[in-house]
Design a protein around this motif. Structure first.
Motif, short mmCIF file in Angstrom:
data_model
loop_
_atom_site.label_atom_id
_atom_site.label_comp_id
_atom_site.label_asym_id
_atom_site.label_seq_id
_atom_site.Cartn_x
_atom_site.Cartn_y
_atom_site.Cartn_z
N GLY A 30 0.79 -1.22 0.00
CA GLY A 30 0.00 0.00 0.00
C GLY A 30 0.82 1.27 0.00
N PHE A 31 2.11 1.16 0.25
CA PHE A 31 2.96 2.35 0.37
C PHE A 31 3.99 2.49 -0.75
CE2 PHE A 31 1.63 1.34 4.71
CZ PHE A 31 1.04 2.55 5.06
N GLN A 32 3.81 1.77 -1.86
CA GLN A 32 4.75 1.85 -2.97
C GLN A 32 4.86 3.26 -3.54
OE1 GLN A 32 6.89 -0.23 -4.36
NE2 GLN A 32 6.44 -1.85 -2.92
N GLY A 33 3.77 3.99 -3.51
CA GLY A 33 3.77 5.35 -4.04
C GLY A 33 4.57 6.33 -3.21
N PHE A 34 4.83 5.99 -1.96
CA PHE A 34 5.55 6.89 -1.07
C PHE A 34 7.07 6.69 -1.12
CE2 PHE A 34 1.33 6.59 0.86
CZ PHE A 34 1.02 7.93 0.96
N ARG A 35 7.54 5.87 -2.04
CA ARG A 35 8.98 5.59 -2.15
C ARG A 35 9.71 6.82 -2.65
NH1 ARG A 35 11.80 0.90 -2.99
NH2 ARG A 35 9.86 -0.25 -3.28
N PRO A 36 10.68 7.33 -1.87
CA PRO A 36 11.46 8.48 -2.35
C PRO A 36 12.39 8.08 -3.49
CG PRO A 36 11.76 8.12 0.02
CD PRO A 36 11.02 6.94 -0.52
N SER A 37 12.78 9.05 -4.26
CA SER A 37 13.71 8.83 -5.37
C SER A 37 15.13 9.06 -4.87
CB SER A 37 13.40 9.78 -6.53
OG SER A 37 12.12 9.54 -7.01
N TRP A 38 15.68 8.04 -4.22
CA TRP A 38 16.97 8.17 -3.55
C TRP A 38 18.10 8.50 -4.51
CZ3 TRP A 38 16.55 8.73 1.42
CH2 TRP A 38 15.52 8.11 2.11
N VAL A 39 18.10 7.85 -5.66
CA VAL A 39 19.19 8.06 -6.62
C VAL A 39 19.17 9.50 -7.13
CG1 VAL A 39 20.12 7.35 -8.86
CG2 VAL A 39 19.24 5.64 -7.29
N VAL A 76 16.77 4.54 -20.95
CA VAL A 76 15.66 5.44 -20.64
C VAL A 76 16.02 6.35 -19.48
CG1 VAL A 76 13.28 5.55 -19.80
CG2 VAL A 76 13.90 3.89 -21.54
N HIS A 77 16.42 5.78 -18.37
CA HIS A 77 16.78 6.59 -17.21
C HIS A 77 18.04 7.40 -17.46
CE1 HIS A 77 13.99 3.78 -15.26
NE2 HIS A 77 13.80 4.75 -14.38
N SER A 78 18.97 6.83 -18.22
CA SER A 78 20.24 7.53 -18.44
C SER A 78 20.04 8.80 -19.25
CB SER A 78 21.24 6.60 -19.11
OG SER A 78 20.76 6.17 -20.35
N ILE A 79 19.22 8.77 -20.28
CA ILE A 79 19.03 9.97 -21.09
C ILE A 79 18.26 11.04 -20.32
CG2 ILE A 79 16.94 9.23 -22.31
CD1 ILE A 79 19.82 11.16 -23.89
N LEU A 81 18.04 11.34 -16.95
CA LEU A 81 18.89 11.86 -15.87
C LEU A 81 19.99 12.76 -16.41
CD1 LEU A 81 19.33 8.92 -13.35
CD2 LEU A 81 18.04 11.01 -13.06
N SER A 82 20.55 12.43 -17.55
CA SER A 82 21.61 13.27 -18.13
C SER A 82 21.09 14.65 -18.46
CB SER A 82 22.17 12.61 -19.39
OG SER A 82 22.77 11.40 -19.10
N ILE A 83 19.93 14.71 -19.07
CA ILE A 83 19.35 16.01 -19.42
C ILE A 83 18.98 16.78 -18.15
CG2 ILE A 83 17.35 17.12 -20.51
CD1 ILE A 83 17.43 14.80 -22.57
N ALA A 84 18.40 16.09 -17.17
CA ALA A 84 17.99 16.76 -15.94
C ALA A 84 19.19 17.28 -15.16
CB ALA A 84 17.17 15.79 -15.08
N ILE A 85 20.23 16.48 -15.03
CA ILE A 85 21.39 16.89 -14.26
C ILE A 85 22.19 17.97 -14.99
CG2 ILE A 85 23.59 16.05 -13.31
CD1 ILE A 85 21.06 15.46 -11.64
N TYR A 110 11.20 19.10 -9.63
CA TYR A 110 12.17 18.51 -10.54
C TYR A 110 11.97 17.00 -10.65
CZ TYR A 110 16.49 19.16 -13.12
OH TYR A 110 17.42 19.26 -14.10
N ILE A 111 11.72 16.35 -9.54
CA ILE A 111 11.50 14.90 -9.56
C ILE A 111 10.20 14.57 -10.27
CG2 ILE A 111 11.04 12.89 -8.08
CD1 ILE A 111 13.18 13.98 -6.18
N ILE A 112 9.18 15.41 -10.09
CA ILE A 112 7.94 15.20 -10.84
C ILE A 112 8.21 15.31 -12.34
CG2 ILE A 112 5.69 16.26 -11.38
CD1 ILE A 112 5.44 16.90 -8.38
N ALA A 113 8.99 16.31 -12.75
CA ALA A 113 9.33 16.46 -14.16
C ALA A 113 10.13 15.27 -14.67
CB ALA A 113 10.11 17.76 -14.37
N ILE A 114 11.06 14.75 -13.87
CA ILE A 114 11.84 13.59 -14.28
C ILE A 114 10.95 12.37 -14.43
CG2 ILE A 114 13.61 11.96 -13.48
CD1 ILE A 114 15.11 14.38 -12.31
N LYS A 115 10.03 12.17 -13.50
CA LYS A 115 9.13 11.01 -13.59
C LYS A 115 8.22 11.11 -14.82
CE LYS A 115 9.22 9.62 -8.82
NZ LYS A 115 9.66 8.24 -8.89
#
Length: 162
Positions: A30-39, A76-79, A81-85, A110-115
């Motif tokens: 029930g709490f999967q949505g509350f997972r922070p984006s640690w990386v 997918v994540h690499s492109i 994250l590269s643009i975001a960072i 920013y994390i919302i935009a990355i997701k």
């Protein structure tokens, strides 16, 4: 010893390994949505703190590792994250001078935009479904930002990472 570049690289690798472990750590159903984006949190901090060492290349490698860990389409994540960072590294002098709570709000957005960007790229590659609970994780990440920032700054200062 602390000024040794190999020591600094090993410390940064250990911090990123901890972030990846926290990223894949199981959460209750029930709490999967509350997972922070640690990386993303760790990557943003180190890009702000050490923009000459941790930048787009590190984000690309972290994204490839993140794709491998999650089993998603490679790149997918690499492109994303590269643009975001890139933007974090470009405006690091401005972002560092903001208050922690304003940084927290910006990190949340920013994390919302990355997701959304990751979802959009996955939608272009194959049919993907957006989980609106993922936005809760961005809110949790924004709330955790001040403590992550202070913890990472304490680690950086105590180990003399420059």
């Amino acid at each position: 010893m602390r000024s040794n570049p190999i020591f600094q690289i090993l410390v940064l690798m250990a911090i990123f390994i901890v972030a990846f472990v926290l990223e894949i750590m199981p959460f209750p159903t029930g709490f999967q949505g509350f997972r922070p984006s640690w990386v993303i949190l760790v990557l943003i901090y180190w890009t702000l703190a050490l923009p000459n060492k941790i930048s787009v290349g590190t984000a690309f490698v972290a994204g490839i590792v993140w794709d491998l860990v999650l089993g998603s389409v490679l790149g997918v994540h690499s492109i994303v994250l590269s643009i975001a960072i890139y933007f974090v590294a470009k405006y690091h002098l401005i972002l560092r001078n903001l208050s922690l709570w304003l940084q927290s709000i910006l990190v949340m957005l920013y994390i919302i935009a990355i997701k959304f960007a990751i979802f959009f790229v996955e939608l272009l590659i194959h049919s993907a479904d957006f989980n609106p609970q993922a936005l809760l994780g961005a809110v949790v990440s924004g709330v955790l930002w001040p403590w992550i920032f202070l913890l990472m700054r304490q680690i950086r200062r105590s180990l003399g990472l420059r």
